[in-house]
Design an enzyme around this catalytic site. Structure first.
Site, PDB file in Angstrom:
ATOM      1  CG  ASN A 190      48.281  34.383 -12.750  1.00 47.81           C
ATOM      2  OD1 ASN A 190      48.450  33.895 -13.863  1.00 47.81           O
ATOM      3  ND2 ASN A 190      49.260  34.902 -12.029  1.00 47.81           N
ATOM      4  CE  LYS A 196      50.674  32.130  -9.987  1.00 51.64           C
ATOM      5  NZ  LYS A 196      51.411  32.100  -8.738  1.00 51.64           N
ATOM      6  CG  HIS A 252      52.434  37.581 -10.946  1.00 48.71           C
ATOM      7  ND1 HIS A 252      53.363  36.718 -10.419  1.00 48.71           N
ATOM      8  CD2 HIS A 252      51.234  37.219 -10.434  1.00 48.71           C
ATOM      9  CE1 HIS A 252      52.735  35.863  -9.618  1.00 48.71           C
ATOM     10  NE2 HIS A 252      51.450  36.147  -9.607  1.00 48.71           N
ATOM     11  CD  GLU A 291      54.618  33.337 -10.185  1.00 48.73           C
ATOM     12  OE1 GLU A 291      54.038  33.183 -11.274  1.00 48.73           O
ATOM     13  OE2 GLU A 291      54.103  33.003  -9.092  1.00 48.73           O
ATOM     14  CD  GLU A 347      49.169  37.970  -6.689  1.00 46.56           C
ATOM     15  OE1 GLU A 347      48.255  37.142  -6.683  1.00 46.56           O
ATOM     16  OE2 GLU A 347      50.094  37.954  -7.516  1.00 46.56           O
ATOM     17  N   GLY A 371      51.614  30.492  -3.660  1.00 49.21           N
ATOM     18  CA  GLY A 371      51.904  29.083  -3.922  1.00 49.21           C
ATOM     19  C   GLY A 371      52.474  28.333  -2.725  1.00 49.21           C
ATOM     20  CB  SER A 398      47.887  30.451  -0.192  1.00 47.24           C
ATOM     21  OG  SER A 398      49.198  30.113  -0.610  1.00 47.24           O
TER      22      SER A 398
HETATM   23  P1  13P Z   1      48.417  31.020  -5.471  1.00 52.21           P
HETATM   24  O1  13P Z   1      46.946  31.274  -5.326  1.00 52.21           O
HETATM   25  O2  13P Z   1      48.732  29.711  -6.152  1.00 52.21           O
HETATM   26  O3  13P Z   1      49.149  31.208  -4.179  1.00 52.21           O
HETATM   27  O4  13P Z   1      48.979  32.149  -6.486  1.00 52.21           O
HETATM   28  C1  13P Z   1      48.709  33.475  -6.247  1.00 52.21           C
HETATM   29  C2  13P Z   1      49.142  34.264  -7.431  1.00 52.21           C
HETATM   30  O5  13P Z   1      50.318  34.469  -7.659  1.00 52.21           O
HETATM   31  C3  13P Z   1      48.090  34.777  -8.325  1.00 52.21           C
HETATM   32  O6  13P Z   1      48.607  35.714  -9.209  1.00 52.21           O
END
Ligand code: 13P
Length: 250
Positions: free
Chosen positions: A9, A11, A95, A97, A167, A173, A212
């Site tokens: 992803n 983002k 997601h 976010e 997640e 992140g 992560s």
């Molecule tokens: P990270 O791997 O940067 O922690 O992000 C995970 C994520 O939100 C994937 O959709």
């Protein structure tokens, strides 16, 4: 033997130049026959370039979200049909976010999941608890609530062609991965919830872990019984890092 899915992803990251470099690098690295499928989720403006570069390859691609309407006065939004126009076979829904920054409710997420399925896209339903919820001991309640919204709308049949991604928000992140034990416990909880409704669908459901994931921790996570792959953010933006996660599968 399970086939692991390693999904990236991106983002809101990237540029036209980065997309070309990243996808060419991934294509060069996919000659190796392995036990992993790969997928990427670029920002919308890069889907055309992604389609151009990945058509005919073994890598899947998809959108990061969709609007449930087919078309209309929804400035800034993208429909399932538009994603199909650019060769997408998958789409992320819910997601964390999208849930937090863009206030998507469990019902909004369920509506998007249903629209994706109706269009023939594979929805990748993201669920997970915040740090506060984990510390309060409500992880399972939160994950169950997020799944129930979709089950109530689409039924267990809706998961025949879907993917679930666990997640934990506190691991996204942050560099703080859930331990393999922590992740496995929630994955098993998710699968058990589906087993009570249809054990075949539950057994075939791919449940990805996200938060992560990197080349160092991926192998331990993927070795767990109910962890069928990873949804990778930051580490999917560099060819070597993403391929290291794919290589952790075998
Ligand atoms: P990270 O791997 O940067 O922690 O992000 C995970 C994520 O939100 C994937 O959709």
């Amino acid at each position: 033997m399970r086939k692991i899915l390693v999904a990236g992803n991106w983002k809101m990251h990237g540029s036209r130049a980065m997309v070309q470099e990243l996808l060419s690098g991934l294509l060069d690295g996919t000659n190796k026959a392995g036990n992993a499928d790969m997928a990427v989720f670029p920002p919308f403006p890069y889907l055309a370039e992604t389609q151009r570069l990945l058509t005919g390859s073994s890598i899947f691609w998809g959108g990061q979200t969709l609007n449930p309407a087919a078309q209309g006065a929804h400035t800034g939004e993208v429909s399932a049909g538009m994603l199909l126009d650019f060769g997408c076979s998958m789409v992320l829904v819910g997601h964390s976010e999208r849930r937090t920054i863009y206030a998507e409710s469990d019902e909004d997420v369920a509506e998007r999941f249903e629209a994706a399925l109706a269009a023939g896209l594979v929805p990748v339903l993201c669920v997970g608890e915040t740090l506060e919820e984990r510390e309060n001991g409500t992880t399972e309640t939160v994950v169950a609530r997020q799944l129930d919204a979709v089950l109530n709308r689409c039924g267990i049949e809706g998961f025949r062609r879907a993917i679930v991604a666990y997640e934990p928000v506190w691991a996204i992140g942050t560099g703080k991965t859930a331990s393999p034990d922590q992740a496995q416990a929630v994955h098993a909880f998710i699968r058990d919830k589906f087993v009570s409704q249809d054990d075949i669908i539950a057994g075939q459901l791919r449940i990805l872990y996200g938060g992560s994931v990197n080349g160092t921790n991926a192998a331990d996570l993927f070795a767990r019984e109910d962890i069928d792959g990873g949804l990778v953010g930051g580490a999917s933006l560099k060819v070597a890092d993403f391929l290291a996660i794919r290589d952790a599968v075998d």
